[in-house]
Design an enzyme around this catalytic site. Structure first.
Site, PDB file in Angstrom:
ATOM      1  CB  THR A  86      29.413 -17.938  57.103  1.00 41.94           C
ATOM      2  OG1 THR A  86      30.123 -16.929  56.379  1.00 41.94           O
ATOM      3  CG2 THR A  86      27.935 -17.614  57.128  1.00 41.94           C
ATOM      4  CD  GLN A 193      39.634 -10.723  57.520  1.00 44.59           C
ATOM      5  OE1 GLN A 193      40.831 -10.800  57.242  1.00 44.59           O
ATOM      6  NE2 GLN A 193      38.693 -10.913  56.612  1.00 44.59           N
ATOM      7  CB  SER A 213      37.537 -18.861  57.776  1.00 46.83           C
ATOM      8  OG  SER A 213      37.186 -19.127  56.447  1.00 46.83           O
ATOM      9  CB  CYS A 343      24.880   2.544  53.209  1.00 44.00           C
ATOM     10  SG  CYS A 343      25.628   1.015  53.626  1.00 44.00           S
TER      11      CYS A 343
HETATM   12  N1  PLP Z   1      33.813 -13.015  59.687  1.00 48.35           N
HETATM   13  C1  PLP Z   1      34.711 -12.161  59.177  1.00 48.35           C
HETATM   14  C2  PLP Z   1      35.269 -11.089  60.050  1.00 48.35           C
HETATM   15  C3  PLP Z   1      35.111 -12.270  57.853  1.00 48.35           C
HETATM   16  O1  PLP Z   1      35.998 -11.408  57.349  1.00 48.35           O
HETATM   17  C4  PLP Z   1      34.550 -13.301  57.051  1.00 48.35           C
HETATM   18  C5  PLP Z   1      34.908 -13.411  55.624  1.00 48.35           C
HETATM   19  O2  PLP Z   1      35.278 -12.467  54.982  1.00 48.35           O
HETATM   20  C6  PLP Z   1      33.628 -14.176  57.637  1.00 48.35           C
HETATM   21  C7  PLP Z   1      33.284 -14.012  58.952  1.00 48.35           C
HETATM   22  C8  PLP Z   1      33.043 -15.300  56.857  1.00 48.35           C
HETATM   23  O3  PLP Z   1      33.985 -16.333  56.708  1.00 48.35           O
HETATM   24  P1  PLP Z   1      33.803 -17.468  55.591  1.00 48.35           P
HETATM   25  O4  PLP Z   1      34.186 -16.868  54.299  1.00 48.35           O
HETATM   26  O5  PLP Z   1      34.759 -18.551  56.005  1.00 48.35           O
HETATM   27  O6  PLP Z   1      32.398 -17.933  55.670  1.00 48.35           O
END
Ligand code: PLP
Length: 395
Positions: A86, A193, A213, A343
């Site tokens: 994030t 991912q 991440s 949704c």
């Molecule tokens: N982007 C994608 C595609 C994700 O799947 C995720 C988490 O599920 C994130 C960003 C966010 O990552 P983090 O949990 O390290 O903040």
């Protein structure tokens, strides 16, 4: 694999609990924990200190940076440690748009909220105009439309992910990168991912940014990194000390950084073998669900081996009054998966991705996401549990 009736499979695997939610977070590799422990127990200094405790940790941070850079074929000064996906996505988008004064961004409604909400927030305050690339009912991006958008708005900030976290759909980031180069755009790809699951070589990609991440590839939570191509000046989002060359101030999370580098190293060492193994489990899941659950479908390109991430299968189940309790019933039966539904207006809890695809809101979605720690027996057990729910429905 010998065919097993669901009842027998369930009985054989009765005591096990099954974790099929690896896209949410993965189990920590024991070797990663071992690498981290000395930095939680003995080496407790601050990497900014001038004394021996600090100097040792400074060395550890730089070794981790070189490890990650080496795996991605990047230069060490192109890697910045962050708290995860994030933060890295926010940094790339906000930092670049502000520093370069960009006024237009291009993304897709299928992106993770870490990207989508960030760009939408910038649009709300009037910093940018945001355009969305069209996609089809399977979630395939229309690259002709991307080219049209880039022709109308050259020098845009483009954020398009490598693999979709709900569907597993893979985007052709090489082709997108070529278009971005042609139109002088800045290209960010959310690789949360796929980091650790595919080999990213930044010298072959045309990306300005990639992200990692650790908890998505058997490392610790709350630690990640941003790859930023050299020569791209981007302002910090946080202000404070001089850590990470002033770009990302704050005392470094040393155990996390050590675990991150170790997890990525292990992922790369075993990548081909893990990929074959996990793809085999996914193929088994598809086959067994098709055999056991009448009317099962798969969302997006999830069941297409070449076009989807091998760790994610997005399963669409036929309408049933029991769909609302699907997740909790599976949980009671010791199968942990994620859910999802399109949704409908007023239902903010639904999935924006399934909604964008126009999936039938009466069908339930299960996201089954796998890792190298899962087994064929677990696949059989989980399929038996899912099939039982539909069987119970019939009696
Ligand atoms: N982007 C994608 C595609 C994700 O799947 C995720 C988490 O599920 C994130 C960003 C966010 O990552 P983090 O949990 O390290 O903040």
């Amino acid at each position: 694999m010998p065919s097993t009736t669901p009842a027998r499979a369930a009985a054989a695997a009765e005591p096990r609990s099954v974790y099929f939610d690896n896209a949410a977070s993965t189990p920590l590799d024991p070797a990663v924990l071992d690498a981290m422990l000395p930095y939680l127990r003995e080496h407790y200094g601050n990497a900014s200190s001038q004394h021996s405790y600090g100097r040792r940790l400074r060395g550890v941070v730089e070794t981790a940076r070189r490890t990650i850079a080496g795996l991605l074929n990047a230069a060490p000064n192109e890697i910045f440690f962050t708290s995860g996906g994030t933060e890295s996505d926010n940094y790339a988008a906000i930092g670049t748009i502000r520093t370069l004064g960009l006024t237009h961004a291009i993304s897709s409604p299928l992106e993770h909220h870490a990207v989508l909400h960030t760009l939408q927030a910038l649009e709300r305050v009037g910093d940018i105009r945001l355009s969305y690339v069209r996609h089809d009912a399977q979630g395939r991006l229309d690259l002709n439309h991307l080219e049209e958008l880039l022709t109308t708005h050259p020098r845009s900030f483009v954020s398009l992910m490598h693999a979709n976290n709900e569907l597993g759909n893979l985007n052709d980031v090489e082709a997108i990168g070529r278009l971005c180069v042609r139109h002088n755009a800045i290209f960010h790809t959310d690789t949360v991912q796929t980091m650790g699951h595919y080999r990213h070589n930044v010298r072959l990609l045309q990306n300005h940014f990639l992200v990692g991440s650790a908890h998505k590839f058997h490392g610790p939570k709350g630690t990640g990194f941003l790859y930023r191509s050299a020569g791209l000046p981007v302002q910090p989002l946080l202000h404070g000390g001089s850590q990470e060359r002033h770009v990302r101030p704050g005392t470094e999370n040393i155990p996390g950084i050590v675990g991150l580098a170790k997890a990525l190293e292990i992922a790369y060492q075993g990548l081909d073998e893990h990929r074959r193994y996990v793809q085999g489990l996914k193929d088994q899941l598809i086959r067994r669900l098709q055999a056991e659950v009448e009317g099962v479908q798969f969302n997006g390109l999830s069941a297409e081996a070449e076009q989807s991430l091998y760790t994610i299968l997005s399963v669409s189940l036929p309408p049933s009054p029991r769909n609302a309790e699907l997740l909790s019933t599976l949980d009671l039966n010791r199968v942990a998966v994620s859910g999802g539904s399109a949704c409908t207006s007023g239902d903010k809890a639904g999935s924006h991705v399934l909604s964008a695809l126009g999936t039938d809101p009466d069908r339930a979605t299960l996201r089954l996401s796998l890792s190298r720690y899962n087994t064929a027996d677990e696949v059989e057990y989980a399929v038996a549990q899912i099939a039982n729910l539909f069987r119970a429905e019939l009696v």
